[in-house]
Each structure stands twice: as structure tokens, then as C-alpha cells.
Scaffold this active site. Structure first.
Site, PDB file in Angstrom:
ATOM      1  N   SER A  62      54.085  84.923  46.346  1.00  0.00           N
ATOM      2  CA  SER A  62      53.954  84.159  45.235  1.00  0.00           C
ATOM      3  C   SER A  62      52.391  84.342  44.793  1.00  0.00           C
ATOM      4  CB  SER A  62      54.382  82.732  45.558  1.00  0.00           C
ATOM      5  OG  SER A  62      54.211  81.988  44.443  1.00  0.00           O
ATOM      6  N   MET A  63      51.565  83.387  44.913  1.00  0.00           N
ATOM      7  CA  MET A  63      50.125  83.693  44.703  1.00  0.00           C
ATOM      8  C   MET A  63      49.580  84.760  45.615  1.00  0.00           C
ATOM      9  SD  MET A  63      46.933  80.890  44.837  1.00  0.00           S
ATOM     10  CE  MET A  63      46.732  80.980  46.473  1.00  0.00           C
TER      11      MET A  63
END
Length: 248
Positions: free
Chosen positions: A95-96
Site C-alpha cells: 500500500s503506502m
């Protein structure tokens, strides 16, 4: 040999001094280094596994969170440069953390130490933009998003006092990733493998495939059943994929 920057930013749960490669793991928004403890345990025989610890959580809970991907990448790259050994690096980010892995790879590549491979999980390509506003919501709105994605330890979500304590760090992460814009033409030389859940509300298959122009190396997409945190249900498959990379 490490430095104070490394000791602050990097966690090693199962040191592997005899390893001939290092896996660097980057957590998701709201995540912490310990998310990768099982990966470290499973791969310690083939790699020295370390995980980046962002400010504002766990043993860094008294520190203020960082609100830009650029600063997070600068600081993480500085910590990784401090390793005095020549071990080749492989990055895994979810994700991030996938975007952060990409940006740290860009910085290390300028130093002539590009990672051997980048595994980008559960995140659309840096050039694929969606307007999002989780970081602007009230506390209940941020918590609702965390529950929706099912990536936060249920013990945290069930403990209101702990949850309110970590919310500033979580909001900082969402501020960083939701305001991130890749530089036009941003690219690395390292091969990229993208991992994605086929029912991920945050990343469509087209957005996952859009990573390809961001590498001058080989590119591959691997799809798993599940949503944004598909890797919880497919942990053994993801670990097997990483082990195959290190033993190839």
C-alpha cells in the site's frame, strides 16, 4: 555497522549475519515494522530481513508523524545508506509502503545502489492518481476507513484508548500518501513485481499494470484472491514468492 539513523528507522527481528542479501520491508499507512515479523521469521534462512519503522508508532510513538512521502523517503534512504556491508537490497512495500519503496529506490539508485528488485503490493502505480480525503476526515471517519480495509490489528481497533493514541500517526500517513504526486516520468532501473488482490477497492488491475512504465527492468503482475489486505490470507504464497526470488 549501523548508525543512529539506522537504529531509529530500521527494525531487525531475526538477524541473519551470514545472509548474502537483504530484504527491506515498508509498512502500509497506519502500519508498523512488526507487521513484517512473520516474514522475517520465515525468510531469515535466505535473507537478512529488516522493516522500516515510521515515526509516531510503537517504540516511536512519542515522535510526530511525517506528512510527506518525500521526507519519509529521504529519511528511510538515509538510514539504509548507513549499512556498511555490500549486501544487495530487495524492497517489499504494501500500500503506502509500495510507493515509499519506489521513492527510496529512486534515491538509492542515484547513489549507485539500486535495489535488485522491488515488490510493490496493494497499490496503484505512482502515476495513477485518485482524489482521496481520508486524512481530512474526523477521527471516526479515519477509524471507519481502517475497519473497511481490515489491515489494522483488531486489538488496536477494539481498544479506544490505544486507537486514539495512534490516530495522529495514522492521519500523518494518510496525509502523506493522499497528497503524493509522482514526478513526471519517474522511473527506476530495478525490476518491479506488482502483487494485487482481485477485489481490492484501492487498486484495480489496470492501475496495478500501470506500474510497468515506472521500471526500465522486467515487469510482472501477480494477482491473488481478496481485497486490499489479500496478503493476510495468502501469506504463505507471498513468502514462497520472496523465497524463490532469494534462492533463484
Amino acid at each position: 555497522m549501523t548508525t543512529a539513523a539506522t537504529d531509529l528507522w530500521v527494525r531487525s527481528y531475526h538477524p541473519a549475519p551470514a545472509a548474502d542479501a537483504r530484504l527491506v520491508c515498508f509498512p502500509h499507512a497506519g502500519g508498523s515494522a512488526s507487521f513484517y515479523f512473520p516474514v522475517s521469521a520465515a525468510l531469515s534462512s535466505v535473507a537478512d530481513v529488516v522493516a522500516v519503522q515510521y515515526p509516531g508508532r510503537q517504540d516511536r510513538h512519542t515522535e510526530k508523524g511525517i506528512e510527506t512521502i518525500a521526507e519519509l523517503a529521504d529519511r528511510a534512504a538515509e538510514a539504509l545508506r548507513a549499512y556498511g556491508d555490500p549486501l544487495p537490497l530487495t524492497f517489499f512495500g504494501h500500500s503506502m509502503g509500495a510507493v515509499l519503496a519506489f521513492e527510496v529506490a529512486r534515491r538509492l539508485e542515484r547513489d549507485g545502489r539500486a535495489p535488485a528488485h522491488v515488490f510493490a503490493s496493494g497499490r496503484r502505480a505512482p502515476s495513477s492518481f485518485r482524489p482521496e480525503n481520508v486524512h481530512q476526515r474526523d477521527d471516526d471517519g479515519v477509524i471507519a476507513e481502517m475497519r473497511k480495509l481490515s489491515g489494522t490489528d483488531p486489538r488496536v481497533l477494539g481498544d479506544d484508548e490505544v486507537l486514539r493514541m495512534v490516530l495522529p500517526a495514522i492521519r500523518s500517513d494518510y496525509t502523506a500518501i493522499e497528497n503524493y504526486r509522482a514526478e513526471p516520468g519517474a522511473q527506476i532501473g530495478s525490476p518491479i513485481t506488482v502483487l494485487v488482490g482481485d477485489d481490492d477497492p484501492r487498486t484495480t488491475l489496470d492501475e496495478a499494470r500501470a506500474w510497468e512504465p515506472h521500471t526500465m527492468g522486467t515487469f510482472d503482475v501477480k494477482t491473488f484472491s481478496g481485497g486490499h489486505f489479500y496478503l493476510t490470507d495468502h501469506a504463505q504464497e507471498v513468502i514462497a514468492l520472496l523465497k524463490a526470488h532469494f534462492t533463484a
